[in-house]
Design a protein around this motif. Sequence first.
Motif, PDB file in Angstrom:
ATOM      1  N   ILE A  55       0.819  -1.210   0.000  1.00  0.00           N
ATOM      2  CA  ILE A  55       0.000   0.000   0.000  1.00  0.00           C
ATOM      3  C   ILE A  55       0.853   1.261   0.000  1.00  0.00           C
ATOM      4  O   ILE A  55       0.347   2.362  -0.250  1.00  0.00           O
ATOM      5  CB  ILE A  55      -0.962   0.015   1.228  1.00  0.00           C
ATOM      6  CG1 ILE A  55      -2.107   1.008   1.017  1.00  0.00           C
ATOM      7  CG2 ILE A  55      -0.200   0.314   2.512  1.00  0.00           C
ATOM      8  CD1 ILE A  55      -2.966   0.741  -0.186  1.00  0.00           C
ATOM      9  N   GLU A  56       2.151   1.150   0.248  1.00  0.00           N
ATOM     10  CA  GLU A  56       3.009   2.334   0.280  1.00  0.00           C
ATOM     11  C   GLU A  56       3.091   3.002  -1.099  1.00  0.00           C
ATOM     12  O   GLU A  56       2.936   4.205  -1.231  1.00  0.00           O
ATOM     13  CB  GLU A  56       4.405   1.950   0.766  1.00  0.00           C
ATOM     14  CG  GLU A  56       4.459   1.496   2.222  1.00  0.00           C
ATOM     15  CD  GLU A  56       4.056   2.599   3.191  1.00  0.00           C
ATOM     16  OE1 GLU A  56       4.231   3.786   2.850  1.00  0.00           O
ATOM     17  OE2 GLU A  56       3.549   2.276   4.276  1.00  0.00           O
ATOM     18  N   GLU A  57       3.365   2.224  -2.114  1.00  0.00           N
ATOM     19  CA  GLU A  57       3.417   2.713  -3.498  1.00  0.00           C
ATOM     20  C   GLU A  57       2.655   1.724  -4.371  1.00  0.00           C
ATOM     21  O   GLU A  57       3.236   0.812  -4.949  1.00  0.00           O
ATOM     22  CB  GLU A  57       4.864   2.845  -3.983  1.00  0.00           C
ATOM     23  CG  GLU A  57       5.651   3.969  -3.332  1.00  0.00           C
ATOM     24  CD  GLU A  57       5.121   5.348  -3.717  1.00  0.00           C
ATOM     25  OE1 GLU A  57       4.476   5.466  -4.785  1.00  0.00           O
ATOM     26  OE2 GLU A  57       5.344   6.307  -2.952  1.00  0.00           O
ATOM     27  N   PRO A  58       1.344   1.849  -4.470  1.00  0.00           N
ATOM     28  CA  PRO A  58       0.534   0.862  -5.200  1.00  0.00           C
ATOM     29  C   PRO A  58       0.974   0.711  -6.655  1.00  0.00           C
ATOM     30  O   PRO A  58       1.193   1.695  -7.362  1.00  0.00           O
ATOM     31  CB  PRO A  58      -0.882   1.462  -5.134  1.00  0.00           C
ATOM     32  CG  PRO A  58      -0.863   2.366  -3.948  1.00  0.00           C
ATOM     33  CD  PRO A  58       0.519   2.931  -3.898  1.00  0.00           C
ATOM     34  N   ASN A  59       1.134  -0.536  -7.076  1.00  0.00           N
ATOM     35  CA  ASN A  59       1.427  -0.796  -8.486  1.00  0.00           C
ATOM     36  C   ASN A  59       0.736  -2.091  -8.902  1.00  0.00           C
ATOM     37  O   ASN A  59       0.391  -2.934  -8.060  1.00  0.00           O
ATOM     38  CB  ASN A  59       2.939  -0.862  -8.744  1.00  0.00           C
ATOM     39  CG  ASN A  59       3.613  -1.997  -8.001  1.00  0.00           C
ATOM     40  OD1 ASN A  59       3.512  -3.157  -8.386  1.00  0.00           O
ATOM     41  ND2 ASN A  59       4.309  -1.670  -6.913  1.00  0.00           N
ATOM     42  N   TYR A  60       0.551  -2.245 -10.196  1.00  0.00           N
ATOM     43  CA  TYR A  60      -0.208  -3.389 -10.707  1.00  0.00           C
ATOM     44  C   TYR A  60       0.509  -4.714 -10.466  1.00  0.00           C
ATOM     45  O   TYR A  60      -0.136  -5.746 -10.271  1.00  0.00           O
ATOM     46  CB  TYR A  60      -0.489  -3.216 -12.204  1.00  0.00           C
ATOM     47  CG  TYR A  60      -1.398  -4.288 -12.747  1.00  0.00           C
ATOM     48  CD1 TYR A  60      -2.761  -4.258 -12.492  1.00  0.00           C
ATOM     49  CD2 TYR A  60      -0.882  -5.349 -13.493  1.00  0.00           C
ATOM     50  CE1 TYR A  60      -3.604  -5.250 -12.967  1.00  0.00           C
ATOM     51  CE2 TYR A  60      -1.714  -6.350 -13.979  1.00  0.00           C
ATOM     52  CZ  TYR A  60      -3.073  -6.296 -13.713  1.00  0.00           C
ATOM     53  OH  TYR A  60      -3.892  -7.291 -14.180  1.00  0.00           O
ATOM     54  N   GLY A  61       1.846  -4.689 -10.447  1.00  0.00           N
ATOM     55  CA  GLY A  61       2.593  -5.919 -10.211  1.00  0.00           C
ATOM     56  C   GLY A  61       2.266  -6.535  -8.860  1.00  0.00           C
ATOM     57  O   GLY A  61       2.111  -7.758  -8.744  1.00  0.00           O
ATOM     58  N   ASP A  62       2.139  -5.706  -7.825  1.00  0.00           N
ATOM     59  CA  ASP A  62       1.780  -6.208  -6.493  1.00  0.00           C
ATOM     60  C   ASP A  62       0.351  -6.753  -6.485  1.00  0.00           C
ATOM     61  O   ASP A  62       0.072  -7.793  -5.869  1.00  0.00           O
ATOM     62  CB  ASP A  62       1.912  -5.097  -5.456  1.00  0.00           C
ATOM     63  CG  ASP A  62       3.360  -4.759  -5.136  1.00  0.00           C
ATOM     64  OD1 ASP A  62       4.229  -5.628  -5.367  1.00  0.00           O
ATOM     65  OD2 ASP A  62       3.623  -3.639  -4.668  1.00  0.00           O
ATOM     66  N   ALA A  63      -0.551  -6.043  -7.161  1.00  0.00           N
ATOM     67  CA  ALA A  63      -1.938  -6.522  -7.237  1.00  0.00           C
ATOM     68  C   ALA A  63      -2.006  -7.856  -7.956  1.00  0.00           C
ATOM     69  O   ALA A  63      -2.766  -8.757  -7.569  1.00  0.00           O
ATOM     70  CB  ALA A  63      -2.809  -5.488  -7.950  1.00  0.00           C
ATOM     71  N   LEU A  64      -1.206  -8.013  -8.995  1.00  0.00           N
ATOM     72  CA  LEU A  64      -1.168  -9.268  -9.742  1.00  0.00           C
ATOM     73  C   LEU A  64      -0.658 -10.409  -8.867  1.00  0.00           C
ATOM     74  O   LEU A  64      -1.208 -11.520  -8.877  1.00  0.00           O
ATOM     75  CB  LEU A  64      -0.272  -9.104 -10.975  1.00  0.00           C
ATOM     76  CG  LEU A  64      -0.160 -10.300 -11.919  1.00  0.00           C
ATOM     77  CD1 LEU A  64      -1.518 -10.627 -12.527  1.00  0.00           C
ATOM     78  CD2 LEU A  64       0.858 -10.017 -13.021  1.00  0.00           C
ATOM     79  N   LYS A  65       0.377 -10.128  -8.092  1.00  0.00           N
ATOM     80  CA  LYS A  65       0.938 -11.143  -7.192  1.00  0.00           C
ATOM     81  C   LYS A  65      -0.082 -11.585  -6.154  1.00  0.00           C
ATOM     82  O   LYS A  65      -0.280 -12.790  -5.924  1.00  0.00           O
ATOM     83  CB  LYS A  65       2.172 -10.572  -6.495  1.00  0.00           C
ATOM     84  CG  LYS A  65       2.806 -11.505  -5.478  1.00  0.00           C
ATOM     85  CD  LYS A  65       3.992 -10.827  -4.786  1.00  0.00           C
ATOM     86  CE  LYS A  65       4.567 -11.715  -3.697  1.00  0.00           C
ATOM     87  NZ  LYS A  65       5.685 -11.024  -2.986  1.00  0.00           N
ATOM     88  N   VAL A  74      -5.317   1.841  -5.331  1.00  0.00           N
ATOM     89  CA  VAL A  74      -5.207   3.245  -5.745  1.00  0.00           C
ATOM     90  C   VAL A  74      -6.228   4.112  -5.005  1.00  0.00           C
ATOM     91  O   VAL A  74      -5.896   5.191  -4.494  1.00  0.00           O
ATOM     92  CB  VAL A  74      -5.403   3.363  -7.273  1.00  0.00           C
ATOM     93  CG1 VAL A  74      -5.479   4.824  -7.694  1.00  0.00           C
ATOM     94  CG2 VAL A  74      -4.270   2.667  -8.017  1.00  0.00           C
ATOM     95  N   GLU A  75      -7.472   3.646  -4.931  1.00  0.00           N
ATOM     96  CA  GLU A  75      -8.509   4.437  -4.270  1.00  0.00           C
ATOM     97  C   GLU A  75      -8.278   4.521  -2.762  1.00  0.00           C
ATOM     98  O   GLU A  75      -8.520   5.567  -2.144  1.00  0.00           O
ATOM     99  CB  GLU A  75      -9.884   3.846  -4.574  1.00  0.00           C
ATOM    100  CG  GLU A  75     -10.285   3.971  -6.047  1.00  0.00           C
ATOM    101  CD  GLU A  75     -11.780   3.820  -6.257  1.00  0.00           C
ATOM    102  OE1 GLU A  75     -12.536   4.145  -5.332  1.00  0.00           O
ATOM    103  OE2 GLU A  75     -12.176   3.395  -7.350  1.00  0.00           O
ATOM    104  N   SER A  76      -7.822   3.431  -2.168  1.00  0.00           N
ATOM    105  CA  SER A  76      -7.550   3.443  -0.726  1.00  0.00           C
ATOM    106  C   SER A  76      -6.398   4.382  -0.395  1.00  0.00           C
ATOM    107  O   SER A  76      -6.421   5.080   0.626  1.00  0.00           O
ATOM    108  CB  SER A  76      -7.231   2.026  -0.238  1.00  0.00           C
ATOM    109  OG  SER A  76      -8.366   1.185  -0.345  1.00  0.00           O
ATOM    110  N   HIS A  77      -5.382   4.397  -1.253  1.00  0.00           N
ATOM    111  CA  HIS A  77      -4.231   5.280  -1.030  1.00  0.00           C
ATOM    112  C   HIS A  77      -4.679   6.747  -1.068  1.00  0.00           C
ATOM    113  O   HIS A  77      -4.256   7.556  -0.223  1.00  0.00           O
ATOM    114  CB  HIS A  77      -3.175   5.013  -2.101  1.00  0.00           C
ATOM    115  CG  HIS A  77      -1.866   5.686  -1.850  1.00  0.00           C
ATOM    116  ND1 HIS A  77      -1.128   5.480  -0.703  1.00  0.00           N
ATOM    117  CD2 HIS A  77      -1.156   6.587  -2.588  1.00  0.00           C
ATOM    118  CE1 HIS A  77      -0.020   6.197  -0.747  1.00  0.00           C
ATOM    119  NE2 HIS A  77      -0.019   6.893  -1.876  1.00  0.00           N
ATOM    120  N   ALA A  78      -5.534   7.094  -2.018  1.00  0.00           N
ATOM    121  CA  ALA A  78      -6.056   8.454  -2.092  1.00  0.00           C
ATOM    122  C   ALA A  78      -6.948   8.762  -0.891  1.00  0.00           C
ATOM    123  O   ALA A  78      -6.875   9.852  -0.308  1.00  0.00           O
ATOM    124  CB  ALA A  78      -6.826   8.642  -3.402  1.00  0.00           C
TER     125      ALA A  78
END
Length: 285
Positions: A137-147, A230-234
């Motif tokens: 959650i620190e720097e959201p990216n699609y690679g982490d979501a995919l994992k 992304v939405e949670s980070h915002a």
Amino acid sequence: MASMIDIKRRRESVTSTQQITKAMKLVSTVKLQKARTRAEQSQPYFDKMYATVTSILQKSGNIKHPYLTANGSEKKAVIMVSSNRGLAGGYNNNVAKLLTESDFKKEDVEIYGVGHKAMEVLARKNYKIVADHSNMIEEPNYGDALKLGREVLDRYAAGEIGEIYLAYTNFKNTVVHIPKLVKLLPVEIDETKLEEEKSKVPMNYEPEAEESLDMIIPKYVCSLIYGAFVESHASENGARMQAMDSATSNAEDMIAALSLAYNRARQGAITQELTEIISGAEALN
């Protein structure tokens, strides 16, 4: 009444705290600008992804596929997206309440934590934490979501869990953040819409339906997970900015009240000294 020294120390302490909250508000404001832009740009894609996949499935009729049918397991995997830091008002507790106030049986729930704070709340309530992905959650990216998506999908395909849920905070605007609990798998289809879609042109798959859904549904799940990141980070930065703004305003009110109390105490001390001087002078005469 407190002494002048105590009031002065208290006022200095509150002033120091106010400087900290003001700085934290500025930092959150800068972070929010970037996170909000990212959320607003990506939200239409994820909304369209959800609408497209559900539309495809509604037009497909009754397809037998592991991702669309219950596998018999009572276990529920919940991806809980919160923050790693506090001082964000009720942001983290509101996400945790999605689960604690649901009708899920505690023994059937397995938590995949993305963010320490909500996970800590649930751990104290004896929920089972099976994975900690707080760094995502620190720097959201699609690679982490995919994992993370692959991790829960593999367990679902193996029959270890029967349902996958996503708990996160939907970002509406700077001041409105809505906690949501979304069921990812099995994909839920509105029966009313299903009957309507059946009367239309059916969905044809190329290649076969099962092979196509093997590609589409994991993409759909991982995309929704990334959208939640992304939405949670915002939402986190928006909530923290509001909390720090309120704290700064409250500190300002406290400083004003303490300054008034200090001036009254100082005036009282001066008045007492003058009275003593006048009384002493009269006694000498």
